[in-house]
Design a protein around this motif. Structure first.
Motif, PDB file in Angstrom:
ATOM      1  N   LEU A  75       7.151   1.746  -0.838  1.00 27.81           N
ATOM      2  CA  LEU A  75       7.393   0.664  -1.916  1.00 27.81           C
ATOM      3  C   LEU A  75       6.649  -0.729  -1.471  1.00 27.81           C
ATOM      4  O   LEU A  75       5.803  -1.406  -2.171  1.00 27.81           O
ATOM      5  CB  LEU A  75       8.769   0.268  -2.498  1.00 27.81           C
ATOM      6  N   THR A  76       7.028  -1.270  -0.021  1.00 20.03           N
ATOM      7  CA  THR A  76       6.539  -2.403   0.268  1.00 20.03           C
ATOM      8  C   THR A  76       4.912  -2.397   0.423  1.00 20.03           C
ATOM      9  O   THR A  76       4.439  -3.210   0.210  1.00 20.03           O
ATOM     10  CB  THR A  76       7.244  -2.624   1.713  1.00 20.03           C
ATOM     11  N   SER A  77       4.740  -0.982   1.183  1.00 21.39           N
ATOM     12  CA  SER A  77       3.071  -0.856   1.305  1.00 21.39           C
ATOM     13  C   SER A  77       2.368  -0.923  -0.054  1.00 21.39           C
ATOM     14  O   SER A  77       1.289  -1.824  -0.009  1.00 21.39           O
ATOM     15  CB  SER A  77       2.826   0.367   1.688  1.00 21.39           C
ATOM     16  N   ALA A  78       2.891  -0.394  -1.106  1.00 19.73           N
ATOM     17  CA  ALA A  78       2.114  -0.419  -2.550  1.00 19.73           C
ATOM     18  C   ALA A  78       1.971  -1.784  -3.084  1.00 19.73           C
ATOM     19  O   ALA A  78       1.114  -2.145  -3.603  1.00 19.73           O
ATOM     20  CB  ALA A  78       2.900   0.399  -3.384  1.00 19.73           C
ATOM     21  N   LEU A  79       3.107  -2.623  -3.118  1.00 20.94           N
ATOM     22  CA  LEU A  79       3.280  -3.987  -3.495  1.00 20.94           C
ATOM     23  C   LEU A  79       2.266  -4.999  -2.748  1.00 20.94           C
ATOM     24  O   LEU A  79       1.704  -5.651  -3.122  1.00 20.94           O
ATOM     25  CB  LEU A  79       4.750  -4.649  -3.437  1.00 20.94           C
ATOM     26  N   GLU A  80       2.253  -4.730  -1.327  1.00 21.04           N
ATOM     27  CA  GLU A  80       1.514  -5.471  -0.418  1.00 21.04           C
ATOM     28  C   GLU A  80      -0.068  -5.428  -0.625  1.00 21.04           C
ATOM     29  O   GLU A  80      -0.906  -6.028  -0.603  1.00 21.04           O
ATOM     30  CB  GLU A  80       1.689  -5.150   1.005  1.00 21.04           C
ATOM     31  N   GLY A  81      -0.378  -4.010  -1.147  1.00 24.75           N
ATOM     32  CA  GLY A  81      -1.869  -3.895  -1.348  1.00 24.75           C
ATOM     33  C   GLY A  81      -2.180  -3.900  -2.707  1.00 24.75           C
ATOM     34  O   GLY A  81      -3.512  -3.994  -3.032  1.00 24.75           O
ATOM     35  N   ALA A  82      -1.099  -4.258  -3.712  1.00 28.06           N
ATOM     36  CA  ALA A  82      -1.682  -4.390  -4.977  1.00 28.06           C
ATOM     37  C   ALA A  82      -2.401  -5.653  -5.295  1.00 28.06           C
ATOM     38  O   ALA A  82      -2.268  -6.854  -4.710  1.00 28.06           O
ATOM     39  CB  ALA A  82      -0.378  -4.334  -5.875  1.00 28.06           C
ATOM     40  N   ASP A  83      -3.319  -5.560  -6.243  1.00 25.90           N
ATOM     41  CA  ASP A  83      -3.986  -6.709  -6.725  1.00 25.90           C
ATOM     42  C   ASP A  83      -3.242  -7.197  -8.169  1.00 25.90           C
ATOM     43  O   ASP A  83      -3.357  -8.415  -8.456  1.00 25.90           O
ATOM     44  CB  ASP A  83      -5.450  -6.652  -7.303  1.00 25.90           C
ATOM     45  N   ALA A  84      -2.380  -6.220  -8.789  1.00 30.42           N
ATOM     46  CA  ALA A  84      -1.803  -6.545 -10.122  1.00 30.42           C
ATOM     47  C   ALA A  84      -0.531  -5.493 -10.101  1.00 30.42           C
ATOM     48  O   ALA A  84      -0.506  -4.498  -9.547  1.00 30.42           O
ATOM     49  CB  ALA A  84      -2.880  -6.310 -11.150  1.00 30.42           C
TER      50      ALA A  84
END
Length: 198
Positions: A75-84
């Protein structure tokens, strides 16, 4: 990821048994993929370890040293890498699920200077009370909330075979995605140009 696409994370906010969230998020992901402006990832909070007890130091100040559970790493990795982001949420007692609040509170900088759109569902209000509360919370984290969301009142009668019955709905979804794409590009450019002062 193609450089002309924005990384979009769709969050399934409900973890309740028998929830409708995965049906909605699947359709939203389909719309986002068809839009063409996004590389889409769906994160289901029911599959993430999200304790309610938080460490003493806030994540804003602890930074990379914040002691998150190992099961929260995807989850943290996905949030960190997200643009939106698109948050898919029901409405429980005029607000949003505790699982969603906990997922938000375990993070801080991952939301900063990024756009968030909302897709809600519920009874007569269609989840709009939940979205109003989420807008306040995510503004505190320096995220940018998108005006045009999707709301599905009486979802138990307005959906069939995994799709909304209203033929206008894909057009509303396109408006949401167009605005989200614009903000994703503008804010990514801004973040790359200079650190956000918050």
């Amino acid at each position: 990821m193609e450089t002309n696409k924005h990384k979009l994370v769709i969050i399934v906010g409900s973890v309740r048994d028998g929830r409708f969230g995965p049906v909605v998020s699947s359709w939203v992901a389909e719309q986002a993929a068809a839009h063409g402006g996004f590389d889409v990832e769906v994160i289901d909070l029911a599959e993430v370890d999200i304790p309610l007890a938080l460490p003493a130091a806030p994540p804003k100040f602890a930074g990379d040293d914040y002691p998150r559970p190992a099961g929260m790493a995807p989850l943290t990795s996905a949030l960190e890498g997200a643009d939106a982001f698109i948050v898919v949420t029901p409405e429980y007692n005029h607000s949003y699920p505790a699982s969603l609040k906990a997922a938000i509170d375990w993070h801080f900088t991952q939301w900063t200077a990024k756009p968030v759109a909302f897709v809600s569902y519920g009874g007569a209000a269609g989840g709009r009370h939940a979205v109003l509360h989420l807008e306040n919370v995510l503004t505190e984290l320096h995220a940018v909330t998108i005006r045009d969301g999707l709301s599905f009142p009486m979802y138990f009668t307005s959906w069939q075979d995994g799709r909304p019955l209203d033929p206008e709905t894909p057009g509303y979804a396109k408006t949401l995605l167009d605005q989200l794409s614009w903000w994703a590009g503008a804010l990514r450019t801004a973040r790359e140009a200079a650190p956000y002062p918050g």
